[in-house]
Design a protein around this motif. Sequence first.
Motif, PDB file in Angstrom:
ATOM      1  N   PRO A 116       0.820  -1.215   0.000  1.00  0.00           N
ATOM      2  CA  PRO A 116       0.000   0.000   0.000  1.00  0.00           C
ATOM      3  C   PRO A 116       0.854   1.265   0.000  1.00  0.00           C
ATOM      4  N   LEU A 117       0.363   2.244  -0.730  1.00  0.00           N
ATOM      5  CA  LEU A 117       1.055   3.542  -0.769  1.00  0.00           C
ATOM      6  C   LEU A 117       1.026   4.211   0.607  1.00  0.00           C
ATOM      7  N   ASN A 118      -0.110   4.031   1.311  1.00  0.00           N
ATOM      8  CA  ASN A 118      -0.260   4.649   2.644  1.00  0.00           C
ATOM      9  C   ASN A 118       0.240   3.718   3.741  1.00  0.00           C
ATOM     10  N   GLN A 119       1.456   3.231   3.561  1.00  0.00           N
ATOM     11  CA  GLN A 119       2.055   2.276   4.485  1.00  0.00           C
ATOM     12  C   GLN A 119       2.173   2.857   5.902  1.00  0.00           C
ATOM     13  N   LYS A 120       1.754   2.061   6.890  1.00  0.00           N
ATOM     14  CA  LYS A 120       1.902   2.487   8.286  1.00  0.00           C
ATOM     15  C   LYS A 120       3.279   2.100   8.850  1.00  0.00           C
ATOM     16  N   GLY A 121       3.793   1.002   8.375  1.00  0.00           N
ATOM     17  CA  GLY A 121       5.124   0.573   8.843  1.00  0.00           C
ATOM     18  C   GLY A 121       5.126   0.153  10.296  1.00  0.00           C
ATOM     19  N   ASP A 122       4.096  -0.531  10.703  1.00  0.00           N
ATOM     20  CA  ASP A 122       3.938  -0.885  12.105  1.00  0.00           C
ATOM     21  C   ASP A 122       4.080  -2.396  12.281  1.00  0.00           C
ATOM     22  N   PRO A 123       5.064  -2.919  13.012  1.00  0.00           N
ATOM     23  CA  PRO A 123       6.059  -2.223  13.829  1.00  0.00           C
ATOM     24  C   PRO A 123       7.326  -1.861  13.066  1.00  0.00           C
ATOM     25  N   PHE A 124       7.422  -2.200  11.804  1.00  0.00           N
ATOM     26  CA  PHE A 124       8.581  -1.782  10.998  1.00  0.00           C
ATOM     27  C   PHE A 124       8.142  -1.711   9.548  1.00  0.00           C
ATOM     28  N   LYS A 125       8.939  -1.009   8.748  1.00  0.00           N
ATOM     29  CA  LYS A 125       8.652  -0.929   7.318  1.00  0.00           C
ATOM     30  C   LYS A 125       8.963  -2.276   6.682  1.00  0.00           C
ATOM     31  N   VAL A 126       7.992  -2.851   6.015  1.00  0.00           N
ATOM     32  CA  VAL A 126       8.200  -4.166   5.429  1.00  0.00           C
ATOM     33  C   VAL A 126       9.307  -4.081   4.371  1.00  0.00           C
ATOM     34  N   PRO A 127      10.234  -5.025   4.387  1.00  0.00           N
ATOM     35  CA  PRO A 127      11.273  -5.020   3.352  1.00  0.00           C
ATOM     36  C   PRO A 127      10.635  -5.050   1.958  1.00  0.00           C
TER      37      PRO A 127
END
Lengths: 307, 313
Positions: A53-64
């Motif tokens: 997704p463009l609106n990435q939350k990155g929780d708990p980390f940014k997915v590789p």
Amino acid sequence: MTLDKAYFDYPHRSYGMDHDRYDWSMLNDRKPVEWPEGKKLALWVNVPLQFFPLNQKGDPFKVPGGMTMPYPDLRHFSLRQYGNRIGIYRFLKAFDQYGVKPTFAMNTRLAETNPYLLNRIVERGDEIACHGYHMDAIHWNGLGNDVENELIKTSLDSLRKLTGQEIKGWLSPAKNESDHTPDLLAAHGIEYFSDWVNDDMPYQFRTSNGELTAMPLTTETEDHFVINGNKHSEDSWVEQVCDAADFLRKEADTQGGRILALNIHPWLMGQPHRIAKLEKALEYITQIDGAWPAYAGEIRNNWISQQ
Amino acid sequence: MKEDPGYFDYWPYENRPKIEWPNGAKVAFWVAPNIEYYELNPPANSQRAPWPTPAPSLPGYTVRDWGNRVGHVRQMELLDKYGIRGSISLSTALCDHHPEIIELCKERDWEFFSHGIYNTRYTYGMTEDQERDMIRDSMETIHKHTGQKCAGYLAPALSHSDNTLDLFAEVGTELFGDEGGIYTCDLFHDDQPTPIHLRSKKKFVSVPYSLEMNDTIAYVVNKIEPRRYGQQIKENFDRLYAEGAESGTIMCIPTHNYQVSYPHRMKAFEEALDYITSHDDVWVTTGREIAEFFLDNYYDASIADISSKQRTA
């Protein structure tokens, strides 16, 4: 700064693992398996079909492989979509040319939003596993049990409905889990998962809802790890894959059937300058004497029938 | 904190007393497999996080488990093939968790030395007593499970204090007299053994354990290709072999069963071991044997030579 006494407690310092999910066992001590028709090396080609997704939350980390730039990170968003539009069709041609039986680990969100691609994969009849809802839906303890349970249920219900397949396999986004992910997967009808890269063969994994089979989808030879992570050349990747195949094929002569698990991303190996390298690797491994191209679930079921 | 740990004096790599290894060997060659246990949920240490992502941090934990389940035997069989006895840098809790691995190594007369109890328990923040107890526990565990009097140390996860080497040497003496606690692998300043200054004045030696040849450094830090790693090993050997004609050198390959034993890396490693062991003047040995040979034959001459090189003009 100083450490309290608990730092010198070793509560799990005893025989076996420091958790109770599976028994400690060395690969060479196990009963050898025999693949169908005397085959020696199962070829499990696993293709993640992903939506970042463009609106990435990155929780708990940014997915590789996900967004790295400030919003809107069009460059990574579109480059990942390249895989689903272009790369995957190059993959399909290559698979058919070399007789590969690909297993597709699909984000449910991608199946919901891309009916053409979904139908194309479904019509082929290849095995589809669930790769979570989308790449930013990371499973971790911070979700809490109820939210994670609902996430898994939604992901599986929707993918089952859309594909008409039972969906027995699972690969978590980023291979990340909470403490309870395996329990929830088993509760929702999953039979095998591929998040634990601690073996070269399947093994049984305990959950509170019965056993799962852990399938050995190694990270070490996947395209993203070798080419993006280690910055090795495509030629080196081919060499590493072929060396691995040769090694495992030889080991199978004395220790029973082995599995070459190859996780490859259409957005990476599907690029024009890389696809020939993938073809080269597939040509080599499918011509190995005793190679058995098979779906992940097929390998799992065959293995479990011999336990 | 100190500007310099003071363990070794400057000792130029020219005009040193000549080292002659047994049987005229030019290189003392040893392989040091790290056999480690990393915990899934280790306690927190304020100075270093054991895992990069929230628990359960599967990628790091599971590859290390792979090493013990799958990789160990592959590496061991390869070392057997080339007549190499491993010198194991051991997370000593592994004696409890995986005694089968310990037995296989004992059968082969491999050396066990201490790499702490778990590789997820760091020395940072330990008091001197806490660190001494941890080191003693690790050495006693090796003795209990293998009968060996632990000679060498590599601090867990290369986490040190200012007291680490002193404590290791002192506990070694307490437990095993002159047979225990005689060498360290923690220092990377030389290609030959060097005497180490300790507060106890004990005879103690640094045995080169190359970080550059370490498979984790090659594969994880430098991220090099398997074939290039194999090539680096051969080239490292070539130079040490050539220089060893003048004075004996040491080559060490430190390995991990979760790095070098992967199917895509075994071929390059095997070619390198085959290359090294095909040379005539190689002493294929262990860390303890190198340390003892040096202490018995060259320690005093080295001290005298080092001392002479400290004179001002």
